[in-house]
Design an enzyme around this catalytic site. Structure first.
Site, PDB file in Angstrom:
ATOM      1  N   LYS A  44     -21.005 -24.091  -5.491  1.00 48.31           N
ATOM      2  CA  LYS A  44     -20.001 -23.426  -4.652  1.00 48.31           C
ATOM      3  C   LYS A  44     -18.667 -23.618  -5.372  1.00 48.31           C
ATOM      4  O   LYS A  44     -18.023 -24.655  -5.252  1.00 48.31           O
ATOM      5  CB  LYS A  44     -19.972 -24.075  -3.266  1.00 48.31           C
ATOM      6  CG  LYS A  44     -19.476 -23.158  -2.145  1.00 48.31           C
ATOM      7  CD  LYS A  44     -18.074 -22.641  -2.318  1.00 48.31           C
ATOM      8  CE  LYS A  44     -17.014 -23.666  -1.997  1.00 48.31           C
ATOM      9  NZ  LYS A  44     -15.641 -23.189  -2.312  1.00 48.31           N
TER      10      LYS A  44
ATOM     11  N   GLU B 211     -15.165 -37.001  -7.581  1.00 42.50           N
ATOM     12  CA  GLU B 211     -14.042 -37.107  -8.510  1.00 42.50           C
ATOM     13  C   GLU B 211     -12.843 -36.525  -7.798  1.00 42.50           C
ATOM     14  O   GLU B 211     -12.787 -35.325  -7.562  1.00 42.50           O
ATOM     15  CB  GLU B 211     -14.386 -36.351  -9.807  1.00 42.50           C
ATOM     16  CG  GLU B 211     -13.568 -36.834 -10.974  1.00 42.50           C
ATOM     17  CD  GLU B 211     -12.253 -36.130 -11.047  1.00 42.50           C
ATOM     18  OE1 GLU B 211     -11.273 -36.664 -10.482  1.00 42.50           O
ATOM     19  OE2 GLU B 211     -12.202 -35.048 -11.652  1.00 42.50           O
TER      20      GLU B 211
ATOM     21  N   CYS C 133      -6.626 -33.512 -12.658  1.00 39.31           N
ATOM     22  CA  CYS C 133      -6.856 -34.775 -11.940  1.00 39.31           C
ATOM     23  C   CYS C 133      -6.367 -35.957 -12.766  1.00 39.31           C
ATOM     24  O   CYS C 133      -5.854 -36.929 -12.236  1.00 39.31           O
ATOM     25  CB  CYS C 133      -8.329 -34.912 -11.601  1.00 39.31           C
ATOM     26  SG  CYS C 133      -9.414 -34.580 -12.985  1.00 39.31           S
TER      27      CYS C 133
ATOM     28  N   VAL D 197     -11.134 -33.936   1.329  1.00 37.23           N
ATOM     29  CA  VAL D 197     -12.430 -33.236   1.375  1.00 37.23           C
ATOM     30  C   VAL D 197     -13.533 -34.143   0.814  1.00 37.23           C
ATOM     31  O   VAL D 197     -14.670 -34.104   1.279  1.00 37.23           O
ATOM     32  CB  VAL D 197     -12.357 -31.874   0.642  1.00 37.23           C
ATOM     33  CG1 VAL D 197     -13.721 -31.188   0.648  1.00 37.23           C
ATOM     34  CG2 VAL D 197     -11.329 -30.971   1.310  1.00 37.23           C
ATOM     35  N   GLY D 198     -13.176 -34.989  -0.145  1.00 36.65           N
ATOM     36  CA  GLY D 198     -14.152 -35.950  -0.666  1.00 36.65           C
ATOM     37  C   GLY D 198     -14.720 -36.821   0.453  1.00 36.65           C
ATOM     38  O   GLY D 198     -15.920 -37.109   0.501  1.00 36.65           O
TER      39      GLY D 198
ATOM     40  N   GLY E 188     -12.452 -32.613  -6.228  1.00 35.37           N
ATOM     41  CA  GLY E 188     -11.403 -31.990  -5.428  1.00 35.37           C
ATOM     42  C   GLY E 188     -10.531 -33.048  -4.786  1.00 35.37           C
ATOM     43  O   GLY E 188     -10.325 -34.126  -5.356  1.00 35.37           O
ATOM     44  N   SER E 189     -10.049 -32.747  -3.599  1.00 35.68           N
ATOM     45  CA  SER E 189      -9.073 -33.639  -2.954  1.00 35.68           C
ATOM     46  C   SER E 189      -9.751 -34.831  -2.279  1.00 35.68           C
ATOM     47  O   SER E 189     -10.901 -34.727  -1.842  1.00 35.68           O
ATOM     48  CB  SER E 189      -8.291 -32.843  -1.908  1.00 35.68           C
ATOM     49  OG  SER E 189      -9.182 -32.347  -0.928  1.00 35.68           O
TER      50      SER E 189
END
Ligand code: NAD
Length: 479
Positions: free
Chosen positions: A173, A248, A282, A230-231, A226-227
């Site tokens: 996704k 990550e 990142c 959301v992680g 991602g952030s």
């Protein structure tokens, strides 16, 4: 190009949702195409196709043949590199030079892991008399992959190549803000001959398609980049199934400049570490820690270099492109406004080129300092080209400040003193330390990942092959 379809079981099909997401070019703010807004039914189809592929041609394929497919895909990516770079640059706004490097990196992921596919060995363990023990590495099964918008092509390679090399069947996704290169590379994977179901790609919003993927009971493993917010959601969803995941989640990585550092070597690398990809990396070097007795000299030279940077569109191919979206620009501008409100001295700011389209999402790279250790600019991930300078007194102070955020992804250490290089590298709490160099985003060979809020698990290198496999210990008894 099939950018209005999703890819499931070897076929480009319409999303069940019939909804689409506009795709905007960050360089000029104009919508230029659209992608499907995939939904839970699309995800279900994709996960089932992946599961079925494990019982079919993909699951039966010997590792050497998997490796050959991946090498073929690597060659197809290289052959299509200029087209892919154009797609990536328009979709993300990144300067063409950066986009070309990203496509080369994606090809390299498939080359590296294609070469490794038939070299993933288990081990034998000496045990009791009359026993023979072997430990084998098996794929998890169906792996879900959720990636961000900052490096779509690189991320496609970074997350899918090791998963495929180890025989997993994958569902990707990509990010709703930028994923066109992922769709083109998926076309190339199909051309390379990956069996149906080995790679499935469903575009869409994180809250719809992403959440459906992480909530799907048919997944065996999740890889998320991602952030941190959301992680946490991804990890919480995975916990419902006791399912492993690799996360990550970004960083606030320090570049530590000691008094004896080679200024000429460090300065261009410190600039590149924050300006690369508009700071939307990142592992951006977003804090520069400078020893007090050289602070004014080093920061003066750094400021001069930042003032000379030019910002423009992906086609202008200057030092820095636009940010990904109006939303991301507003986030970064919020940090800048707070810094100004807090009275932080702005040492330098780059120039927006007059040729840059007026509706693009531009932010001028800037250097602030001295930034107090507790200030948001010294603690929070800005994800934009804003660099915080922080003075330190001695080695212990540098280590304390470097380790003094919630994050722990990578770090740079600049000193000629060999003993200090080793002491500091050992004392830093993060996943990678670069000594007299810095490698934001680079190096497929190098295991990569964080500690603390930067996440857990490792990508890249052989570590990723271990991450995407699970061991099984088999104990034989013989007379
Ligand atoms: P994000 O975490 O929202 O998005 C990353 C991916 O997760 C995207 O594919 C998105 O669709 C998906 N996603 C979003 N919500 C989801 C959910 N509920 N369930 C499953 N998947 C979901 O990141 P963002 O909003 O694009 O960026 C916000 C911040 O995240 C940035 O400002 C930056 O600080 C950080 N970020 C970090 C990285 C990194 O490389 N570590 C990359 C992008 C963004």
């Amino acid at each position: 190009m099939n950018n209005d379809k999703i890819f499931i079981n070897g076929l480009w099909i319409d999303s069940d949702s019939d909804n689409f997401i506009d795709v905007t070019c960050p360089s000029d703010g104009q919508v230029f195409t659209r992608i499907p807004s995939g939904n839970a039914r699309d995800i279900d189809l994709a996960v089932n196709a992946a599961r079925a592929s494990l019982k079919g041609e993909w699951g039966q394929m010997v590792p050497a043949d998997r490796g050959r497919l991946m090498l073929k895909l690597s060659a197809l990516i290289s052959a299509d590199a200029e087209n892919l770079a154009q797609i990536e640059a328009r979709d993300t706004g990144k300067p063409m030079t950066q986009a070309r490097a990203d496509i080369a990196s994606c090809a390299r992921y498939f080359e590296f892991y294609g070469g490794a596919a038939d070299k993933i060995h288990g081990e034998t363990i000496p045990y009791l008399k009359e026993y023979f023990v072997s430990v084998i590495r098996e794929p998890h099964g169906v792996t879900g992959h959720i990636i961000p918008w900052n490096y779509p092509a690189q991320m496609f390679g970074r997350t899918l190549a090791p998963a495929l090399a180890t025989g997993n069947a994958t569902v990707l996704k990509p990010a709703e803000e930028a994923c066109l290169s992922c769709l083109r590379i998926t076309e190339l994977a199909n051309e390379a001959g990956f069996p149906p179901g080995a790679i499935n790609v469903v575009t869409g919003y994180g809250t719809i398609a992403g959440a459906a993927l992480t909530a799907h009971p048919g997944l065996d493993f999740v890889s998320f980049t991602g952030s941190p917010v959301v992680g946490t959601l991804v990890q919480t969803a995975s916990a419902q199934f006791h399912r492993p995941c690799v996360l990550e989640l970004g960083g606030k990585s320090p570049q530590i400049i000691f008094s004896d550092a080679d200024f000429d070597a460090a300065l261009p690398v410190v600039v590149a570490g924050i300006v690369q990809n508009g700071g939307q990396t990142c592992s951006a070097g977003s804090r520069v820690l400078v020893q007090r007795d050289i602070y004014d000299d080093f920061i003066g030279q750094l400021g001069a270099r930042i003032s000379n940077l030019r910002v423009g569109s992906h086609q202008q191919d200057l030092n820095c492109g636009p940010l990904i979206s109006a939303k991301q620009r507003a986030l970064v501008q919020g940090f800048v406004a707070q810094a100004e409100k807090d009275g932080l001295p702005r040492i330098a700011q780059a120039t927006l080129d007059t040729g840059a389209p007026v509706d693009g999402f531009y932010v001028q790279p800037a250097l602030y300092g001295p930034v107090p250790e507790g200030n948001p600019l010294a603690q929070k991930e800005v994800f934009g080209p804003i660099l915080a300078a922080i003075p330190f007194e001695d080695e212990a102070d540098a280590i304390r400040i470097a380790n003094g955020t919630d994050f722990g992804l990578i770090a740079g250490v600049w000193t000629a003193d060999g003993k200090r290089q080793m002491r500091v590298a050992k004392a830093l709490r993060c996943g990678q330390v670069f000594v007299n160099n810095y490698g934001a985003g680079g190096g497929v060979e190098l295991p990569f990942g964080g500690v603390k809020h930067s996440g857990h698990g490792r990508e890249k290198g052989f570590s990723a092959l271990h991450e995407f496999t699970v061991t099984k210990t088999i104990v034989f008894k013989h007379d």
